[in-house]
Design a protein around this motif. Structure first.
Motif, mmCIF file in Angstrom:
data_model
loop_
_atom_site.group_PDB
_atom_site.id
_atom_site.type_symbol
_atom_site.label_atom_id
_atom_site.label_comp_id
_atom_site.label_asym_id
_atom_site.label_seq_id
_atom_site.Cartn_x
_atom_site.Cartn_y
_atom_site.Cartn_z
ATOM 1 N N THR A 164 50.198 29.022 37.505
ATOM 2 C CA THR A 164 50.577 30.225 36.884
ATOM 3 C C THR A 164 52.017 30.744 37.048
ATOM 4 O O THR A 164 52.625 30.394 37.728
ATOM 5 C CB THR A 164 49.803 31.369 37.299
ATOM 6 O OG1 THR A 164 50.288 31.656 38.755
ATOM 7 C CG2 THR A 164 48.255 31.063 37.470
ATOM 8 N N PHE A 200 43.780 35.350 37.110
ATOM 9 C CA PHE A 200 43.175 35.900 35.779
ATOM 10 C C PHE A 200 41.685 35.373 36.205
ATOM 11 O O PHE A 200 41.421 34.420 36.571
ATOM 12 C CB PHE A 200 43.786 34.696 34.708
ATOM 13 C CG PHE A 200 45.382 34.925 34.682
ATOM 14 C CD1 PHE A 200 45.930 35.776 33.588
ATOM 15 C CD2 PHE A 200 46.092 34.183 35.461
ATOM 16 C CE1 PHE A 200 47.206 35.738 33.614
ATOM 17 C CE2 PHE A 200 47.314 34.153 35.478
ATOM 18 C CZ PHE A 200 47.960 34.926 34.229
ATOM 19 N N TRP A 230 38.929 39.874 29.948
ATOM 20 C CA TRP A 230 39.567 39.257 31.186
ATOM 21 C C TRP A 230 40.205 40.355 32.152
ATOM 22 O O TRP A 230 40.502 41.629 31.767
ATOM 23 C CB TRP A 230 40.898 38.423 31.024
ATOM 24 C CG TRP A 230 40.881 37.354 30.147
ATOM 25 C CD1 TRP A 230 40.667 37.041 28.837
ATOM 26 C CD2 TRP A 230 41.043 36.057 30.716
ATOM 27 N NE1 TRP A 230 40.530 35.792 28.386
ATOM 28 C CE2 TRP A 230 40.656 35.080 29.673
ATOM 29 C CE3 TRP A 230 41.214 35.307 31.900
ATOM 30 C CZ2 TRP A 230 40.808 33.678 29.558
ATOM 31 C CZ3 TRP A 230 41.272 34.011 31.988
ATOM 32 C CH2 TRP A 230 41.077 33.295 31.043
ATOM 33 N N VAL A 280 43.157 40.815 34.688
ATOM 34 C CA VAL A 280 44.345 40.560 35.132
ATOM 35 C C VAL A 280 44.980 41.116 36.262
ATOM 36 O O VAL A 280 44.937 42.655 36.114
ATOM 37 C CB VAL A 280 45.323 40.547 34.017
ATOM 38 C CG1 VAL A 280 46.714 40.052 34.453
ATOM 39 C CG2 VAL A 280 44.884 39.650 32.756
#
Length: 346
Positions: A258, A279, A296, A298
């Motif tokens: 990431t 995530f 999602w 985050v």
């Protein structure tokens, strides 16, 4: 070779150029091509133009728009350059391949179109000064990136938009050197995430005047992925308080990699290393015969960010030569806002 024969050859060449190791072949060998180096002196307007000694490059614009009808819309305009050899030549001898994608996402429907071209014949290309990127009649043009006109069309849509930058360019990673894997694959990567946008969409049920915000990504490399990285989840989020976040997760056989960039309202950017952002898919939807994450969570603890990112239209699938999901999203939770999500390799 006549035009029809050449187009057939291009269709056969593109899979070998774009597929292979890693998603869309982006983990394939960079032998013979230039590769990004950790220290690079960007020069503008030169670097708004093409870099033919690198294998892959793109000019990638997305925009979150609101119509005069009160509904949310999204648009995409992308020009990809892929090189068969690290050279340039005139006419049909050019080894540069060009691919254009355009889309409009409405609350119910996703429209998209695709164009293919060979470099060297004037059908597609990019010039740095004055700036122009085009393929056929699609164009993104202006004296520079501060003020642009944008147009594209497909069988069921078209748009004509004006973009005006309200902030500076933003460089990702270490001064634009964006690392993509633990092995060190990287790209040169910068953005203009501060566009005000206005114009019109032309859709089957009529024209819609729109306003909103746009985000342009510029990236080039020769091997931006490791061979085992099968795809990515990329987020560009604009929060209502003026802050922005670019973040991505690259999925690989050895685990995820990431990276992210926190962007203050004045354009000050802070790179965030591997592991800073997490995530978590919360919900999926059946899209094009597969289950695709459309909601999602985050999380960025350093900035007290914990948000839910939800697709405006779950079926925003780009059924193009290399398939992917791309569409506008809403943001809620610790921060509210909107943005764009791109997912590949599903």
């Amino acid at each position: 070779m006549n035009v029809r024969a050449w187009l057939c050859a291009l269709i056969l060449l593109l899979p070998s150029a774009l597929y292979g190791q890693g998603y869309a072949g982006l983990g394939g060998s960079a032998e013979g091509f230039d590769v990004p180096q950790p220290i690079y002196q960007f020069e503008f307007p030169r670097d708004h133009g093409p870099h033919p000694t690198f294998r892959i490059e793109w000019w990638y614009l997305t925009a979150n728009l609101t119509g005069e009808d009160g509904r949310d819309y999204g648009i995409q305009w992308t020009l990809f350059r892929s090189a068969l050899k690290p050279t340039e030549a005139e006419g049909w001898q050019s080894p540069q391949l060009w691919l254009g994608h355009a889309a409009v996402t409405t609350p119910k429907t996703h429209y998209f179109a695709e164009r293919l071209s060979r470099g060297g014949i004037g059908q597609a290309g990019v010039t740095a000064e004055p700036f122009e990127a085009w393929i056929d009649e699609w164009h993104m043009r202006g004296l520079d990136l501060n003020s642009l006109s944008l147009s594209a069309s497909g069988a069921e849509f078209s748009y004509d938009l004006s973009l005006t930058a309200q902030g500076p360019l933003v460089f990702h990673g270490e001064d634009g050197y964006s690392v993509k894997s633990a092995d060190g694959q990287a790209s040169y990567y910068y953005s203009q995430p501060f566009y005000d946008v206005e114009g019109a969409l032309r859709l089957p049920d009529g024209d819609v005047a729109v306003t909103g915000q746009g985000w342009l990504d510029r990236e080039w490399s020769s091997q931006p992925l490791a061979a085992d990285q099968s795809g990515w989840d990329w987020f560009s989020l604009s929060f209502d308080d003026g802050n922005k976040l670019m973040a991505f997760r690259l999925r690989g056989g050895r685990g995820d990699f990431t990276a992210a960039t926190w962007i203050d309202p004045d354009g000050t950017a802070k790179p965030l290393p591997d592991g800073s952002v997490s995530f978590a898919p919360l919900d999926t939807a059946p899209v094009a015969g597969r289950d695709v994450p459309v909601q999602w969570r985050v999380t960025l603890p350093e900035r007290d960010i914990e948000v839910e990112v939800s697709a405006i239209t779950p079926n925003a699938w780009m059924a193009t030569r290399f398939e992917y999901w791309e569409g506008p999203v809403s943001v809620s939770g610790s921060h509210s806002g909107r943005g764009y999500l791109e997912m590949t390799g599903y």
